[in-house]
Design an enzyme around this catalytic site. Structure first.
Site, mmCIF file in Angstrom:
data_model
loop_
_atom_site.group_PDB
_atom_site.id
_atom_site.type_symbol
_atom_site.label_atom_id
_atom_site.label_comp_id
_atom_site.label_asym_id
_atom_site.label_seq_id
_atom_site.Cartn_x
_atom_site.Cartn_y
_atom_site.Cartn_z
ATOM 1 N N GLY A 1 11.846 13.621 -23.027
ATOM 2 C CA GLY A 1 11.817 13.692 -24.485
ATOM 3 C C GLY A 1 12.817 14.714 -24.996
ATOM 4 O O GLY A 1 13.050 14.815 -26.193
ATOM 5 N N ALA B 1 13.643 23.443 -14.310
ATOM 6 C CA ALA B 1 14.591 24.549 -14.195
ATOM 7 C C ALA B 1 15.814 24.362 -15.105
ATOM 8 O O ALA B 1 16.895 24.843 -14.787
ATOM 9 C CB ALA B 1 15.030 24.762 -12.733
ATOM 10 N N SER B 2 15.623 23.647 -16.180
ATOM 11 C CA SER B 2 16.699 23.452 -17.172
ATOM 12 C C SER B 2 17.966 22.916 -16.522
ATOM 13 O O SER B 2 19.070 23.281 -16.891
ATOM 14 C CB SER B 2 17.016 24.777 -17.887
ATOM 15 O OG SER B 2 15.853 25.335 -18.408
ATOM 16 N N GLY C 1 16.518 23.955 -21.758
ATOM 17 C CA GLY C 1 15.141 23.482 -21.951
ATOM 18 C C GLY C 1 14.041 24.492 -21.742
ATOM 19 O O GLY C 1 13.142 24.607 -22.563
ATOM 20 N N GLU C 2 14.070 25.236 -20.646
ATOM 21 C CA GLU C 2 12.885 25.993 -20.280
ATOM 22 C C GLU C 2 12.887 27.406 -20.848
ATOM 23 O O GLU C 2 11.834 27.977 -21.136
ATOM 24 C CB GLU C 2 12.797 26.036 -18.749
ATOM 25 C CG GLU C 2 11.398 26.256 -18.230
ATOM 26 C CD GLU C 2 11.325 26.053 -16.720
ATOM 27 O OE1 GLU C 2 11.876 25.043 -16.227
ATOM 28 O OE2 GLU C 2 10.748 26.901 -16.045
#
Ligand code: FES
Ligand code: FES
Lengths: 163, 337
Positions: free
Chosen positions: B47, B87-88, B291-292
């Site tokens: 997403g 982990a992005s 992301g993370e």
């Protein structure tokens, strides 16, 4: 208790379905009628992903016995765009990046539609209140609130209905 | 009893991906008879927009329109290997693999175009709108669709490419512990203002401002989506969400959304973010992972703001009203005793 035949109108179509005792409206919509925009995030009233309109009112289909929908008019997300054209409310979700994984999105759109149908010019607080039964784990809600604000604005500009 | 305010901040260095064992991702690209390109991956889009980003990267490298890219993801049975979405790492790892596969496919495409145009592939360029022409001679042109037709039905050739991105494991110096643990690092700083009700222990996050350095943003709207969503997750972890008592109890945790508290729209403050772009040398078009890390800064920043407001030292999360009231009791007891 025995299986039972019920009749209801779903997205404008008359349907007759055989239901098992204690079947929920969610079971009928998802499994029998294959309207899979109706999600099942929890099955116990906690997430709002199964939100639909029953006679114009926002309902959690997982907590609604199918039997109680006998004779009712039910609208799911699929019913918003019968002509396959994306409606302004959906367009606002797209433009504001209001979906990431998308699991909450159908329920959010239905909750927003229910809100805009009864209050076409909601304040930010009223939007937050109107979506308070719907969880999202991805977006942080801000884009969703903005989408509903934009949809309300678009509707007031064009004088149309939410969908 | 009063409402008191405090400010806290936290800074993050966030490595993109892992290095141990190499952390590889592969990609396959092929052209269809219609002139579209299918990018096949086993990587998963959660997403965050991975498919969008990979389509952008493929289109840019192939020199064809974004609309002509189809990204197939997430079949780990049949797709080329991907270590996973965590982990992005996927924009960086999968993005690099797509660049490599797209370069090879572009080469194959230009070879066929060269035969059609009776020119050397090195003399050809793409216009990004679906046409290939001889450099400087726009009239000597074929469409990508014509190339697809000729390859499939004229020459019997595939137009395809393979990409494998692998950062080799980095051995650790036994003396110093020195190694090369990551491909690139992203950075962030978050400043938060909170208001704490000393009677109820309730915390309101009033304001959250962040600055992120994420390399070259491949898609700025998606980056912003990650940051705003991550800010919300940070508030959730800092103030509400817990599965306590947790291990080793076996019947601990809240098992439903009524008992697993999480913030809603009304708990979200206005989130302001600035993004700085320092393209990463190792990244696809300079991209790093985002992301993370977006959850990691807000959590300590909120706890620090609470400590600042109350002049206490809370070191656990979530900082529930109970935790706050106990900390205040302890502070009073210390002052009294
Ligand atoms: S599935 Fe109905 S509220 Fe979660
Ligand atoms: S977009 Fe993932 S839950 Fe809302």
């Amino acid at each position: 208790m025995e299986d039972k035949l019920i009749r209801l109108t779903v997205n404008g179509r008359d349907e007759a379905v055989i239901i098992q005792p204690l079947a929920t409206l969610q079971d009928v919509l998802r499994d029998t009628l294959e309207l899979t925009a109706v999600k099942s995030g929890c099955g116990q009233g906690g997430c709002g992903s199964c939100s639909v309109l029953v006679d114009g009112e926002l309902r959690l289909s997982c907590l609604t016995l199918a039997e109680r929908a006998e004779g009712a008019e039910v609208t799911t997300l699929e019913g918003l765009n019968a002509t396959n054209a994306i409606v302004p409310l959906q367009q606002a979700f797209v433009e504001n990046y209001a979906a990431q994984c998308g699991y909450c999105t159908a329920g959010m759109v239905m909750a927003a539609k229910a809100l805009l149908d009864r209050n076409p010019a909601p304040s930010r607080d009223e939007i937050v209140e109107g979506l308070s039964g719907n969880l999202c784990r991805c977006t942080g809600f801000a884009p969703i609130v903005r989408a509903v604000q934009q949809a309300a604005q678009a509707l007031s500009d064009t004088g149309e209905e939410a969908s | 009893m009063a409402k008191v305010r405090g400010t806290g901040f936290a800074a993050v260095n966030y490595p993109t991906g892992m290095h141990l064992g190499g952390d590889p991702t592969q990609s396959l690209i092929h052209m269809t008879p219609a002139g579209d390109f299918v990018v096949t991956m086993a990587s998963v889009d959660l997403g965050q927009g991975l498919r969008t980003v990979l389509a952008q990267i493929a289109a840019e490298t192939l020199g064809v329109p974004y609309e002509s890219i189809v990204v197939e993801t997430a079949d780990t049975d049949t797709g080329p290997h991907c270590t996973g979405t965590f982990a992005s790492r996927t924009t960086h790892r999968a993005g690099n693999a797509v660049v490599m596969a797209a370069q090879e496919a572009r080469k194959a495409m230009l070879e066929v175009a060269g035969e059609l145009l009776e020119a050397s592939p090195e003399d050809l360029e793409t216009d990004g709108d679906g046409n290939i022409h001889i450099k400087g001679v726009a009239e000597r042109s074929v469409s990508v669709g014509e190339v697809a037709g000729a390859a499939h039905f004229g020459y019997g050739k595939t137009i395809a490419g393979r990409g494998a991105y692998l950062k080799p494991p980095s051995p650790m110096d036994p003396e110093t512990g020195e190694c090369d643990p990551d491909s690139t690092q992203a950075h962030a700083c978050t400043i938060v203002e909170v208001e704490v009700d000393t009677e109820t222990g309730m915390v309101e996050v009033l304001d959250m401002k962040s600055v992120y350095e994420v390399g070259q943003q491949v898609n700025p709207d998606l980056v912003k989506g990650q940051i705003v969503g991550g800010s919300w997750m940070g508030i959730g972890h800092a103030l509400y969400e817990t599965t306590a008592p947790g291990y080793p109890a076996i019947d601990p945790a809240p098992v439903d959304f009524q008992n697993y508290l999480q913030p809603g729209a009304s708990e979200m403050p206005e989130v302001t973010c600035e993004v700085l772009e320092y393209p990463a040398e190792s990244g696809p078009y300079g991209g790093k992972g985002v992301g993370e890390m977006v959850t990691n800064g807000p959590i300590p920043a909120i706890v620090n703001a609470i400590n600042n407001a109350l002049d206490v030292r809370i070191t656990q999360i979530p900082v529930t009203p109970e935790v706050i009231l106990r900390a205040l009791d302890e502070k009073r007891a210390q002052a009294g005793g």
